[in-house]
Design a protein around this motif. Structure first.
Motif, mmCIF file in Angstrom:
data_model
loop_
_atom_site.group_PDB
_atom_site.id
_atom_site.type_symbol
_atom_site.label_atom_id
_atom_site.label_comp_id
_atom_site.label_asym_id
_atom_site.label_seq_id
_atom_site.Cartn_x
_atom_site.Cartn_y
_atom_site.Cartn_z
ATOM 1 N N TRP A 1 -32.155 27.182 -24.495
ATOM 2 C CA TRP A 1 -31.055 26.456 -25.135
ATOM 3 C C TRP A 1 -29.954 26.155 -24.121
ATOM 4 O O TRP A 1 -29.426 25.034 -24.060
ATOM 5 N N LYS A 2 -29.618 27.163 -23.300
ATOM 6 C CA LYS A 2 -28.590 26.959 -22.274
ATOM 7 C C LYS A 2 -29.055 25.951 -21.226
ATOM 8 O O LYS A 2 -28.284 25.082 -20.790
ATOM 9 N N TRP B 1 -28.600 22.335 -22.392
ATOM 10 C CA TRP B 1 -27.228 21.827 -22.305
ATOM 11 C C TRP B 1 -26.756 21.731 -20.855
ATOM 12 O O TRP B 1 -25.944 20.844 -20.513
ATOM 13 N N ASP B 2 -27.264 22.592 -19.981
ATOM 14 C CA ASP B 2 -26.944 22.459 -18.556
ATOM 15 C C ASP B 2 -27.482 21.137 -18.004
ATOM 16 O O ASP B 2 -26.818 20.464 -17.202
ATOM 17 N N VAL C 1 -28.128 18.403 -19.794
ATOM 18 C CA VAL C 1 -27.315 17.339 -20.399
ATOM 19 C C VAL C 1 -26.017 17.157 -19.620
ATOM 20 O O VAL C 1 -25.582 16.030 -19.354
ATOM 21 N N SER C 2 -25.408 18.266 -19.233
ATOM 22 C CA SER C 2 -24.155 18.209 -18.468
ATOM 23 C C SER C 2 -24.346 17.483 -17.137
ATOM 24 O O SER C 2 -23.503 16.663 -16.739
ATOM 25 N N ALA D 1 -33.592 16.481 -23.040
ATOM 26 C CA ALA D 1 -32.214 16.192 -22.634
ATOM 27 C C ALA D 1 -32.031 14.707 -22.339
ATOM 28 O O ALA D 1 -31.017 14.094 -22.717
ATOM 29 N N TYR E 1 -31.934 12.861 -25.570
ATOM 30 C CA TYR E 1 -30.648 13.104 -26.224
ATOM 31 C C TYR E 1 -29.569 12.188 -25.662
ATOM 32 O O TYR E 1 -28.715 11.674 -26.391
#
Length: 396
Positions: free
Chosen positions: A79-80, A83-84, A86-87, A111, A114
């Motif tokens: 999960w992390k 989002w990493d 995506v960042s 990602a 998304y």
């Protein structure tokens, strides 16, 4: 050849799970290194725990360490990692994502989807194989088919993989292409100090050398090679076996060697940064894998004119033609593996002939610069399909 001037550079992100020594990693790093910097700004993200971290930093325009990107399934870390990624995509304003390997391929494609960014995925090998329980194999196939819906284009490193993916309906004819993994010929064509390396490894100049390069794990199944090698030394006692690589089987393999009483003949070298130099002093390259994509270390050996003795599995027969560019045996058949090795050791003219044929074939197929040109042509095709026209270039 690329012509015309780019209106702006495209921001590309390559994503791979780990930077360990391996074919997928070498393929990815070589691609990152050889991207045409007139047209591309190239980022690379990976778990930083690997011996090729320095290469990753040197070759990329910007490297992002992702400690959350790990191989086993880990819901919190996965999960992390999502989002990493995506960042990174948002920070770098990435135009196209190129994913490699299974875990990075899943999270990276999710990602990218998304963020509504086109994505290319290279299948270096499947996460499923014939040696796992059928339910587990079907689970991974279902997962790959699901994530395939979020993929714009697939690259496979051998045609057999593409055909299997077509049969399983993971890819389509119009969104997949085989591009053999390019290799940097320059690193293979250096001048090597063979005598010093033999002295370092404590191997006499007259001793014949059989080498395996690869992870010491269940896929590579080096215990079959060790079993065969014990039979080889009965007929060809002045022979050494070099095992280059690390893995979870290392201790059990050392125990196997001890039980076979061939400790003085087998050397565990761990991960090395001088594989071409080791291949240079090698007489025969051998593998006893249960499944393979194409076998990058094997290909490097062939490029250096070394005869190979390898299993008749998956993509290997695309380049290893029995008794022409190498010798094949059925997986797990240690008797035939041993017979092939003994035959080449006792017939140096055949060693030279097969090695020469191997070099002639592979030099035509595995040019690293040509690989990157073909990959960039796919990028352009994908971007044009998406209506992205920041870059104007033609490929010849």
């Amino acid at each position: 050849m690329i012509s015309n001037i780019a209106e702006k550079k495209l921001n590309i992100l390559h994503l791979i799970t780990r930077l360990v020594v391996g074919g997928a990693q070498d393929n990815t790093l070589l691609t990152v290194k050889n991207h045409h910097r007139t047209f591309y700004h190239v980022c690379l993200a990976s778990n930083p725990d690997g011996v090729w971290l320095d290469r990753a930093k040197d070759y990329s325009d910007r490297f992002y360490p992702l400690s959350s990107l790990v191989n086993p399934i880990s819901p919190l870390k996965d999960w992390k990692a999502f989002w990493d990624i995506v960042s990174i995509l948002k920070k770098e304003k990435i135009d196209l994502v190129h994913t490699h390997s299974s875990k990075a391929g899943i999270l990276g494609r999710l990602a990218a989807n998304y963020c509504k960014i086109p994505v290319v995925h290279t299948i270096h090998g499947f996460p499923f194989h014939d040696f796992m329980p059928s339910w587990q194999r079907q689970f991974y196939i279902t997962l790959e088919k699901a994530i395939a819906q979020k993929t714009d284009f697939f690259i496979t490193v051998c045609e057999l993989n593409r055909k299997e993916a077509l049969e399983l309906e993971i890819v389509r004819e119009d969104n997949s292409q085989t591009i053999y993994s390019g290799i940097d010929f320059d690193k293979l064509d250096e001048t090597f100090d063979s005598q010093s390396l033999r002295q370092e490894l404590n191997i006499a100049s007259e001793t014949k050398i059989i080498t395996m390069v690869g992870r010491l794990d269940q896929q590579k199944a080096p215990y079959y090679l060790i079993t065969a090698f014990a039979k080889v030394v009965e007929k060809c006692p002045d022979t050494a076996l070099l095992l280059v690589g690390e893995g979870e089987l290392e201790e059990s393999l050392k125990n196997q060697v001890k039980q076979l009483n061939i400790e003085e003949k087998v050397k565990f070298l761990g991960s090395r940064n001088d594989v071409p130099a080791i291949l240079n002093i090698t007489d025969i390259f051998a593998l006893s894998s249960l499944w393979e994509g194409l076998g990058r270390a094997m290909t490097e050996a062939m490029l250096m004119g070394k005869p190979v003795v390898v299993p008749n599995i998956y993509g290997i027969p695309e380049t290893v033609h029995h008794n022409e560019t190498g010798l094949l045996f059925e997986a797990k058949d240690t008797d035939k593996l041993a017979d092939n090795l003994i035959f080449l050791l006792n017939n140096p003219q055949e060693c030279d002939r097969v090695g020469k044929n191997a070099k002639e074939l592979t030099r035509k197929l595995f040019d690293g610069k040509e690989m990157v040109k073909r990959i960039e042509a796919i990028y352009q095709k994908v971007l044009e399909t998406k209506g992205i026209s920041q870059i104007k270039q033609s490929f010849k």
